[in-house]
Design an enzyme around this catalytic site. Structure first.
Site, PDB file in Angstrom:
ATOM      1  N   SER A 156       0.831  -1.200   0.000  1.00 21.01           N
ATOM      2  CA  SER A 156       0.000   0.000   0.000  1.00 21.01           C
ATOM      3  C   SER A 156       0.871   1.258   0.000  1.00 21.01           C
ATOM      4  CB  SER A 156      -0.950  -0.043   1.201  1.00 21.01           C
ATOM      5  OG  SER A 156      -1.971   0.903   1.082  1.00 21.01           O
ATOM      6  N   ASP A 199      -9.868  -4.079  -4.900  1.00 19.02           N
ATOM      7  CA  ASP A 199      -9.181  -2.991  -4.201  1.00 19.02           C
ATOM      8  C   ASP A 199      -9.512  -1.654  -4.854  1.00 19.02           C
ATOM      9  OD1 ASP A 199      -7.389  -1.282  -2.956  1.00 19.02           O
ATOM     10  OD2 ASP A 199      -5.618  -2.497  -3.393  1.00 19.02           O
ATOM     11  N   HIS A 205      -7.861  -5.152  -0.771  1.00 19.43           N
ATOM     12  CA  HIS A 205      -6.684  -4.496  -0.216  1.00 19.43           C
ATOM     13  C   HIS A 205      -6.350  -5.141   1.129  1.00 19.43           C
ATOM     14  CE1 HIS A 205      -4.112  -0.859  -0.375  1.00 19.43           C
ATOM     15  NE2 HIS A 205      -4.173  -0.886   0.952  1.00 19.43           N
TER      16      HIS A 205
END
Length: 314
Positions: free
Chosen positions: A162, A254, A284
């Protein structure tokens, strides 16, 4: 009628459980509450940490003081070889060494390589580019094979999820332009923010109900305050012609999926070596929910397999 995107059964069960729990959204919490909730989510959803021969906290010099690090290794001692630097996720706001501790033990064990996790400065106390400056400084320090590590680096594998995936790409670009003592031999951005996600199809499609929300992304964006014209904020704007071998992993559900796809496409167009993996039916943060969503352990192992494959070609 538009067909709903495929969701794995164990992923759906986890999402249903989260929805049933309820509670305030991340963007409605105080900063401390948001950080505590992220620690709690990973503690509840991730597999237990592995027992390793070495798990040791240390520090390295940084541009604004010492940077906390954590060394992981399945072996007490090592011959010279590559070292992994890991930059945690959390929007540059809520992650730390503890939120990704279990995952770091797993990566170190599966790769059978030393891993050094970097606890960079976080926003909003330290907005852009503080986190990137710390990640760069820590990576250069690791590359210099300092005595504190007792491990000789022949190359760096930079890796993160991320926000940490963003840092992974940026560090690769910065060290490509101004090399460290040893090169980055592989970079592994996992569900990274590489391009501006605002306005993307994936952000609108998965805005709610898929672990990371559009509101949370906007919360992180406002706290971090990345310059939208600066490649250190959005590395899709940077030079890809010198990118190291890369493994890019995204999740099909995501909201920032399209950002990772954009980066993989840019590498292909720049004729760089890249393996692109999109994990179908998961969200995610799939690397940090491996107990709650057991199938995601195999996703992590696929990433590890791709890393091994790419390292073999270096």
């Amino acid at each position: 009628m538009t067909e709903s995107p495929y969701t794995r059964p164990d992923m759906k069960a986890f999402l249903d459980a989260l929805a049933a729990v309820g509670g305030p959204a991340l963007a409605d919490m105080t900063l401390e509450e948001a950080r505590q909730s992220y620690v709690a989510l990973h503690a509840m959803a991730d597999r237990p940490a592995r027992d390793l021969a070495v798990i040791r906290d240390l520090t390295c010099p940084g541009p604004a003081g010492d940077i906390p690090l954590r060394l992981y290794d399945a072996r007490e001692s090592r011959d010279p070889g590559p070292l992994i630097t890991f930059y945690h996720g959390g929007g540059f706001v809520i992650g730390d060494l503890e939120t990704h501790h279990n995952l770091c033990t797993e990566i170190a064990a599966l790769m059978d390589l030393p891993l050094i996790a970097v606890d960079y400065r976080r926003a909003p106390e330290h907005p852009f580019p503080a986190a990137i400056e710390d990640c760069e400084a820590a990576t250069r320090w690791v590359a210099s094979s300092p005595a504190e590590l007792d491990r000789k680096a022949t190359g760096i594998i930079s890796m993160g999820d991320s926000a940490g995936g963003n840092a992974t790409i940026v560090v690769g670009q910065v060290l490509g332009a101004s090399p460290a003592d040893v090169p980055i031999v592989l970079q592994v951005p996992i569900f990274p923010l590489a391009s501006n996600a605002i306005g993307s199809d994936s952000l609108e499609t998965f805005a709610e109900g898929h672990v990371l929300t559009k509101a949370a992304i906007e919360f992180f964006d406002a706290a971090y305050q990345a310059d939208r014209t600066d490649p250190r904020g959005f590395p899709i704007l940077g030079d890809h012609s010198n990118a190291p071998p890369t493994v890019v992993a995204t999740a099909s559900l995501d909201p920032i999926r399209d950002s990772g796809r954009d980066y993989a496409k840019a590498l292909v167009e720049a004729r760089r070596d890249v393996v692109y993996l999109e994990m179908q039916g998961v969200t995610h943060s799939f690397t940090n929910i491996r107990a709650a969503v057991p199938s995601t352990q195999s996703d992590l192992e696929r990433i590890i397999g791709a890393m091994t494959l790419m390292l073999g070609s270096v």
